[in-house]
Design a protein around this motif. Structure first.
Motif, PDB file in Angstrom:
ATOM      1  N   CYS A   1       5.668   1.718  -5.776  1.00  0.00           N
ATOM      2  CA  CYS A   1       4.750   1.485  -7.098  1.00  0.00           C
ATOM      3  C   CYS A   1       3.213   2.423  -6.573  1.00  0.00           C
ATOM      4  O   CYS A   1       3.429   3.780  -7.811  1.00  0.00           O
ATOM      5  N   ASN A   2       2.955   2.490  -5.271  1.00  0.00           N
ATOM      6  CA  ASN A   2       2.157   3.572  -5.498  1.00  0.00           C
ATOM      7  C   ASN A   2       2.045   5.064  -4.936  1.00  0.00           C
ATOM      8  O   ASN A   2       1.795   6.098  -5.060  1.00  0.00           O
ATOM      9  N   THR A   3       3.128   5.000  -4.054  1.00  0.00           N
ATOM     10  CA  THR A   3       4.312   6.260  -4.001  1.00  0.00           C
ATOM     11  C   THR A   3       4.976   7.763  -5.529  1.00  0.00           C
ATOM     12  O   THR A   3       4.418   8.586  -5.485  1.00  0.00           O
TER      13      THR A   3
ATOM     14  N   PRO B   1      -3.805   5.119  -2.711  1.00  0.00           N
ATOM     15  CA  PRO B   1      -2.721   4.645  -2.990  1.00  0.00           C
ATOM     16  C   PRO B   1      -4.043   3.109  -3.127  1.00  0.00           C
ATOM     17  O   PRO B   1      -4.956   2.898  -3.265  1.00  0.00           O
ATOM     18  N   LEU B   2      -3.030   3.033  -4.618  1.00  0.00           N
ATOM     19  CA  LEU B   2      -4.261   1.002  -5.444  1.00  0.00           C
ATOM     20  C   LEU B   2      -4.064  -0.275  -3.974  1.00  0.00           C
ATOM     21  O   LEU B   2      -2.713  -0.166  -3.934  1.00  0.00           O
ATOM     22  N   HIS B   3      -4.615  -1.243  -3.905  1.00  0.00           N
ATOM     23  CA  HIS B   3      -4.648  -2.219  -3.405  1.00  0.00           C
ATOM     24  C   HIS B   3      -4.268  -3.810  -4.465  1.00  0.00           C
ATOM     25  O   HIS B   3      -5.045  -3.859  -5.660  1.00  0.00           O
TER      26      HIS B   3
ATOM     27  N   ARG C   1       1.003  -1.394   0.220  1.00  0.00           N
ATOM     28  CA  ARG C   1       0.183  -0.437  -0.360  1.00  0.00           C
ATOM     29  C   ARG C   1       1.158   0.969   0.186  1.00  0.00           C
ATOM     30  O   ARG C   1       0.378   1.913  -0.743  1.00  0.00           O
ATOM     31  N   ASN C   2       2.113   1.522   1.044  1.00  0.00           N
ATOM     32  CA  ASN C   2       3.039   2.218   0.380  1.00  0.00           C
ATOM     33  C   ASN C   2       4.006   1.862   0.441  1.00  0.00           C
ATOM     34  O   ASN C   2       5.222   2.730   0.554  1.00  0.00           O
TER      35      ASN C   2
END
Length: 285
Positions: free
Chosen positions: A130-132, A143-145, A126-127
């Motif tokens: 990629c999400n960052t 953030p994407l799951h 989540r953190n």
């Protein structure tokens, strides 16, 4: 027997002696365990029975095998799509830094596969990276799951098996006769026509080797689905490890191993026929 005759006999049979260790290895670690697995699959209450096989003739088991086949095929195709341009670039375009680039490509895979898989947690969580990155670029607001999904399993499987596709393709494309490509251009073909009519048909043997090197182990993969899929999806390898390591039902696990192995062998024979047909057709062009 004369000494010269003895030396001649030894020299004549030297190739047999050289393959003896490999034959022993095959017998000890493949044929004997395989025989034991097949034998265990028929053991039921101190007797021989088809009970374990008949209990596997249910829809959930075939769904598991179908899911494993589907993921293995998708993984092989994804690896082929990404590996072919990389192998072509290394084999046909790179001259001076070829060995360094090949070394750099293989270097991450000298580490343990568990380390490689756990590294993806820091990328996809989540953190994670990629999400960052997506949030920094303003492409997403939250953030994407990404973890515990079939997409995550496929991404990590493609990453882990990619070198098994690149190396045989590279070996095949490096041996490709450049005069055939030059002749194609001399006859007026453009780059795409040369690729689809000359390069691709002549690389079917490398595609076939790489495809099977990825497809077969992908079918029995259980570490990546267990760690990246969060045990949401049951695969053939997962169920086999469950029977042998968790519930200790050796006979049931052996029966499912044999059943899934027969299905895998059947699909592999069909695929081998298809690739051999394409390779034969390419030689006739």
């Amino acid at each position: 027997m004369k000494q010269t005759d003895f030396k001649g006999a030894i020299t004549k049979e030297v190739s047999f002696f050289m393959i003896t260790p490999a034959l022993l290895w095959q017998v000890l670690f493949f044929y004997i365990p395989l025989t034991m697995i097949v034998g265990a699959s028929f053991m039921y209450q101190s007797g021989i029975s088809w009970q374990h096989y008949s209990s596997l003739l249910e829809l959930p088991y075939f769904k598991i095998i179908t899911r494993s086949l589907l993921f293995a095929l998708i993984n092989a195709f994804v690896c082929l799509i990404f590996a072919y341009p990389a192998a072509y670039f290394l084999a046909r375009n790179v001259k001076k830094w070829k060995n360094i680039l090949l070394f750099s490509l293989m270097l991450p895979f000298w580490t343990n596969i568990l380390v490689q898989i756990y590294a993806w947690f820091f990328v996809l969580e989540r953190n994670g990276l990629c999400n960052t990155l997506l949030m920094k670029l303003g492409l997403i607001s939250e953030p994407l799951h990404l973890m515990n999904s079939s997409l995550t399993i496929l991404i990590v499987m493609a990453y882990c098996y990619l070198p098994f596709m690149i190396l045989p393709l590279y070996s095949n494309l490096e041996k490709l006769d450049s005069r055939l490509i030059e002749s194609s251009y001399d006859l007026g073909a453009n780059s795409w026509q040369t690729f689809f009519n000359v390069t691709l048909p002549l690389s079917w043997s490398g595609i076939k080797t790489g495809f099977f090197l990825v497809f077969v182990p992908s079918f029995g993969e259980f570490v990546i689905p267990a760690l990246m899929g969060g045990s949401k999806y049951m695969f053939a390898g997962s169920l086999i490890s469950h029977y042998f390591l968790t519930v200790h039902d050796t006979s049931q696990g052996a029966a499912f191993t044999c059943l899934s192995g027969v299905v895998l062998l059947t699909i592999a024979i069909v695929l081998n026929w298809y690739f051999s047909k394409k390779a034969y057709a390419s030689r006739g062009q």
